[in-house]
Design an enzyme around this catalytic site. Structure first.
Site, PDB file in Angstrom:
ATOM      1  N   PRO A   1      -2.671   6.407  -6.054  1.00  0.00           N
ATOM      2  CA  PRO A   1      -1.263   6.453  -6.393  1.00  0.00           C
ATOM      3  C   PRO A   1      -0.398   6.360  -5.132  1.00  0.00           C
ATOM      4  O   PRO A   1      -0.659   7.051  -4.153  1.00  0.00           O
ATOM      5  CB  PRO A   1      -1.106   7.818  -7.046  1.00  0.00           C
ATOM      6  CG  PRO A   1      -2.457   8.434  -7.059  1.00  0.00           C
ATOM      7  CD  PRO A   1      -3.270   7.726  -6.072  1.00  0.00           C
ATOM      8  N   GLU A   2       0.593   5.534  -5.201  1.00  0.00           N
ATOM      9  CA  GLU A   2       1.562   5.444  -4.112  1.00  0.00           C
ATOM     10  C   GLU A   2       2.830   6.153  -4.570  1.00  0.00           C
ATOM     11  O   GLU A   2       2.857   6.716  -5.669  1.00  0.00           O
ATOM     12  CB  GLU A   2       1.806   3.968  -3.769  1.00  0.00           C
ATOM     13  CG  GLU A   2       0.502   3.228  -3.462  1.00  0.00           C
ATOM     14  CD  GLU A   2       0.694   1.762  -3.088  1.00  0.00           C
ATOM     15  OE1 GLU A   2       1.748   1.427  -2.525  1.00  0.00           O
ATOM     16  OE2 GLU A   2      -0.214   0.965  -3.357  1.00  0.00           O
TER      17      GLU A   2
ATOM     18  N   LYS B   1       3.737  10.849  -0.861  1.00  0.00           N
ATOM     19  CA  LYS B   1       2.756  10.839  -1.951  1.00  0.00           C
ATOM     20  C   LYS B   1       2.319  12.258  -2.319  1.00  0.00           C
ATOM     21  O   LYS B   1       1.302  12.433  -2.975  1.00  0.00           O
ATOM     22  CB  LYS B   1       1.544   9.996  -1.545  1.00  0.00           C
ATOM     23  CG  LYS B   1       1.900   8.553  -1.174  1.00  0.00           C
ATOM     24  CD  LYS B   1       0.708   7.795  -0.626  1.00  0.00           C
ATOM     25  CE  LYS B   1       1.135   6.466  -0.017  1.00  0.00           C
ATOM     26  NZ  LYS B   1       0.039   5.788   0.696  1.00  0.00           N
TER      27      LYS B   1
ATOM     28  N   ARG C   1      -8.668  -3.152   4.381  1.00  0.00           N
ATOM     29  CA  ARG C   1      -7.934  -3.044   3.108  1.00  0.00           C
ATOM     30  C   ARG C   1      -7.576  -4.452   2.663  1.00  0.00           C
ATOM     31  O   ARG C   1      -7.077  -5.254   3.474  1.00  0.00           O
ATOM     32  CB  ARG C   1      -6.633  -2.240   3.272  1.00  0.00           C
ATOM     33  CG  ARG C   1      -6.783  -0.889   3.956  1.00  0.00           C
ATOM     34  CD  ARG C   1      -7.686   0.079   3.221  1.00  0.00           C
ATOM     35  NE  ARG C   1      -7.225   0.373   1.863  1.00  0.00           N
ATOM     36  CZ  ARG C   1      -6.315   1.290   1.575  1.00  0.00           C
ATOM     37  NH1 ARG C   1      -5.762   2.014   2.523  1.00  0.00           N
ATOM     38  NH2 ARG C   1      -5.960   1.501   0.332  1.00  0.00           N
TER      39      ARG C   1
END
Length: 287
Positions: free
Chosen positions: A2-3, A58, A277
């Site tokens: 989750p961002e 976050k 990433r």
DNA sequence: AAGAGGCCCTGATAGC
DNA sequence: TGCTATCAGGGCCTCT
């Protein structure tokens, strides 16, 4: 996982459900998370009222009546489930990527109130809990983080002071929470697409107009994602109603090999690993 | 000192 | 069907 937008969605629903309620007890089912669950978590929370559920970056922040704070970071796979007590098996989903039933495995922590309980689930264990005694310590903890994109501090002179003469690519800067906090791997790709900047671009070579675009689209993309209920990229099948909708708006993320969505651009979306990433971009219109 | 890369962990999916 | 390999939205730590 989750961002900022996803955490904000969770915060909103959590705040709605547990604000002003008193914690009856806390069960630690599995203390192994990214960091070991604080041993005094139960004592710290017990009999405290949740004054409000806040968020920075976050982090979900439970503001307690003892002036303390309980921080929850969801890591990559953390989800929060709300279980109403009195109706048998009734389930309310507060985090939009999970299934409509409480998972059988990896339920680490239960925070129990009179009429409901909050269950923290985290298969990959990259999330963590942190306790903070007072607001001064909270400020101190977050002082090591960069501003959120919405902050007035995230402005042209800030970007210039941080990025000028730097060789590191801009993608890694946007992911760096000490530079700007709340942006993760999905929204980095999206923001740079809108800004027409190649993720591999050396940050020191960016111009003032690039700074402006990064600032503008960071806010714009994140705000729109919040409005759409965040992004759900897995668990599509078994979510029922609380799924986010921003994944439909993705311009580049998870679109490798597909046509660029920019008007009149003939590019094909590329995928490239940047410091391990995956990064998505159009090398035709992002320069 | 900045920046690249390894690593923590489980689960879903793809390929054979 | 069942194996192995790869990848996943985060971020801390170490090494150069």
């Amino acid at each position: 996982m989750p961002e900022l937008p996803e955490v904000e969605i969770v915060r909103l629903s959590l705040n709605k459900k547990i604000k002003q309620k008193k914690v009856k007890k806390v069960l630690i089912r599995n203390k192994n998370l990214r960091f070991r669950v604080p041993p005094n978590l139960s004592n710290f929370l017990k009999n405290q009222k949740i004054v409000k559920v806040n968020r920075f970056s976050k982090y979900i922040i439970l503001q307690l009546s003892n002036k303390g704070y309980c921080l929850i970071h969801l890591g990559m796979s953390g989800t929060i489930h709300l279980i109403l007590k009195n109706k048998k098996n009734f389930f309310t989903n507060t985090s939009f990527y999970n299934s409509p039933v409480l998972p059988k495995k990896h339920n680490h922590i239960e925070i129990i109130f009179k009429d409901l309980k909050v269950v923290y689930n985290d298969p990959r264990r990259f999330g963590f809990f942190k306790l903070i005694k007072n607001s001064a310590k909270l400020r101190q903890f977050f002082s090591y983080y960069g501003p959120e994109p919405f902050s007035k501090t995230f402005n042209i002179s800030y970007l210039k002071s941080k990025l000028n003469n730097k060789s590191k690519n801009i993608k890694n800067y946007l992911l760096d929470q000490k530079f700007v906090s709340g942006i993760g791997n999905i929204y980095t790709s999206e923001i740079l697409f809108h800004s027409k900047i190649n993720p591999q671009k050396e940050s020191g070579k960016l111009k003032k107009k690039d700074y402006k675009k990064i600032i503008y689209y960071s806010k714009k993309v994140l705000n729109k994602a919040i409005k759409k209920g965040g992004s759900s990229i897995r668990d599509f099948k078994n979510t029922s109603g609380n799924k986010g909708g921003f994944q439909k708006e993705f311009k580049v993320y998870d679109r490798v090999g597909l046509n660029c969505k920019r008007f009149k651009c003939k590019g094909i979306i590329k995928k490239k690993n940047i410091t391990n990433r995956s990064t998505f971009f159009c090398d035709n219109c992002q320069k």
